[in-house]
Scaffold this active site. Structure first.
Site, short mmCIF file in Angstrom:
data_model
loop_
_atom_site.label_atom_id
_atom_site.label_comp_id
_atom_site.label_asym_id
_atom_site.label_seq_id
_atom_site.Cartn_x
_atom_site.Cartn_y
_atom_site.Cartn_z
N HIS A 127 0.83 -1.22 0.00
CA HIS A 127 0.00 0.00 0.00
C HIS A 127 0.86 1.26 0.00
O HIS A 127 0.42 2.31 0.47
CB HIS A 127 -0.94 0.03 1.21
CG HIS A 127 -1.67 -1.26 1.45
ND1 HIS A 127 -2.89 -1.53 0.89
CD2 HIS A 127 -1.31 -2.36 2.16
CE1 HIS A 127 -3.28 -2.75 1.26
NE2 HIS A 127 -2.34 -3.28 2.02
N SER A 187 14.72 21.85 -16.32
CA SER A 187 13.52 22.64 -16.56
C SER A 187 13.95 23.96 -17.19
O SER A 187 15.01 24.49 -16.87
CB SER A 187 12.81 22.90 -15.24
OG SER A 187 11.99 24.05 -15.34
N LYS A 242 15.93 21.89 -11.17
CA LYS A 242 15.27 20.64 -11.53
C LYS A 242 16.13 19.66 -12.31
O LYS A 242 16.93 20.03 -13.14
CB LYS A 242 14.02 20.94 -12.37
CG LYS A 242 12.98 21.72 -11.61
CD LYS A 242 12.07 20.84 -10.80
CE LYS A 242 11.04 20.23 -11.73
NZ LYS A 242 10.05 19.48 -10.99
#
Ligand code: ARG
Length: 458
Positions: free
Chosen positions: A158, A279, A285
């Site tokens: 999960h 980016s 990034k």
């Protein structure tokens, strides 16, 4: 004009220009040129051997086809839309070059069995290549598994921390998936590797052809058994698309994990700069474009499977023009799959594993709670009662903002008098993984044995 069509005899009017373009497949089926020529050479040899055409004609056909092959490979062949597809482009050029002998090539054959043959030949080669790409990816996974045998990470269910596992064990889970994928490709190959040529348009042929001989010289394991089925069957292509979809599903699950693992929140791995982009606005990034794109491309491969299933649905026997729509989904899947596997093999080999971050995370989330319960079971407590005891200890930890290894002996004993000072050795990450020694478990000795087995190719 209908005059230049190989089938123009019964027509009085030329094909509408747009209809010609709309129905043509040459733009995409020219990819089959090699297989088409290989099949035609085999057909000519068989026709000659059987005395259906003169040996001299067979020989001049073979020479002519080899010449066409060389021209195509040299980029010196003009494909013509008015000749519709690869089969007629090659045949027309052959007749132009060698005259009447060329016009004898299509004896006892139809484009319907011809195209079925070409696709089988094409897919057969591609499956061999794809299997080699799968091998390379498996090698990269084994490389990472071997390089990082000491690394412990949290295992999840999960997406919540569940139990500690070896990072290598996680890599080997993917090895299992890609090995099964190879098995599925191999199964597909078995049913695909039958010769359909000789089915004619649908009912067989009146000429004394030798299909077994064709199968032998074209390396097929046998011949197909029913002419109608031979020209209307695309199961092999569907099986390939289904097997490819499952490979992509595996790659997309792996992509998802690599994307998560390379976030600053996880920090479990770092992908090499060569597989990331920046980016245009945010200078900090480094985006995991490759796994993201592979995850996205999974959609088009599933789409290709559904497209061909839908094309084939409700088609009456035998050949229908609808079936020309088999090629683009097939080719697109082959390209997408090979590209994805190739890039993954390199990216996985080059990724950096951040052992400390994995270890820190594995120490959180009460990951050894099951080990405490198992410990109590070994002391004689029934498992359900042990589960309850540890559940309460976890609640205590949550309330006091600590994790299991930080509990004192007195705190442990407030939950069960059966807990002794030996508990601390039982709930280390090492003890937790070491204890899972049954076949398939995450214990280092098991994982090493699996790596050895996989490397020896068993
Ligand atoms: N271009 C066709 C295809 O890809 C070849 C077979 C055509 N046969 C026919 N009878 N029109 O399916």
């Amino acid at each position: 004009m209908s005059k230049d069509k190989l089938w123009g005899g019964r027509f009085t009017q030329p094909t509408d220009r747009f209809v010609e373009e709309f129905t043509a497949s040459i733009d995409f089926d020219k990819r089959l040129y090699h297989q088409d020529i290989r099949g035609s050479i085999a057909h000519a040899r068989m026709l000659g051997k059987q005395g259906i055409i003169a040996m001299a004609d067979a020989e001049s056909i073979i020479d002519g086809l080899q010449d066409i092959l060389a021209r195509i490979e040299a980029g010196k062949f003009d494909f013509s839309v008015s000749l519709e597809d690869i089969h007629m482009n090659i045949e027309a050029r052959l007749s132009d070059a060698i005259g009447d002998a060329g016009k004898r090539l299509h004896t006892g054959r139809s484009r319907n069995d011809q195209v079925a043959l070409d696709i089988r030949l094409y897919l057969r080669d591609e499956i061999v290549e794809i299997s080699a790409y799968l091998d390379r990816l498996v090698d990269s996974l084994l490389f990472q598994a071997e390089q990082n045998l000491e690394v412990i990470m949290p295992g999840y269910t999960h997406l919540q921390i569940a139990q500690p596992i070896l990072f290598s064990h996680h890599m080997l889970a993917y090895v299992e998936m890609f090995k099964r994928d190879q098995g599925r490709m191999g199964d597909c190959l078995k049913r695909l590797n039958l010769l359909p040529l000789g089915a004619g348009a649908l009912a067989g042929t009146t000429f004394p052809i030798d299909r077994e001989y064709l199968a032998e010289i074209l390396d097929f394991s046998d011949v197909t058994r029913n002419s109608l089925d031979s020209v209307s069957d695309r199961d092999f292509a569907l099986e390939f698309l289904a097997a490819s979809s499952i490979v992509m599903m595996h790659l997309s699950r792996f992509s998802e994990e690599l994307i998560l693992w390379s976030t600053s929140e996880f920090g479990f791995i770092e992908l090499s700069d060569a597989f990331c982009t920046g980016s245009s606005i945010m200078p900090q990034k480094k985006n995991p474009d490759v796994p993201e794109l592979v995850r996205g491309k999974t959609g088009r491969v599933y789409g290709n499977l559904v497209a061909l299933l839908t094309v084939m649905k409700s088609l009456p026997l035998a050949y229908n023009k609808d079936m020309q729509e088999d090629k683009e989904p097939l080719f697109d899947t082959i390209d997408t799959l090979k590209g994805s596997l190739k890039i993954f093999a390199d990216m996985v080999r080059e990724m950096k594993v951040r052992a400390e971050a994995m270890r820190t995370a594995a120490n959180r989330g009460f990951s050894t709670a099951t080990d405490v319960a198992d410990y109590l079971v070994r002391k004689g407590l029934p498992f359900r009662d042990a589960h309850e005891v540890v559940g309460k200890a976890v609640r205590f930890c949550i309330e006091h903002r600590k994790d299991l290894p930080e509990m004192s002996l007195a705190e442990w004993q407030s939950f069960s008098a059966m807990i002794g000072g030996d508990i601390f050795d039982e709930i280390t990450l090492e003890a937790s993984v070491n204890a899972r020694r049954a076949t398939g478990g995450t214990a280092p000795e098991r994982v090493m044995a699996e790596i050895k087995r996989l490397k020896s190719g068993r």
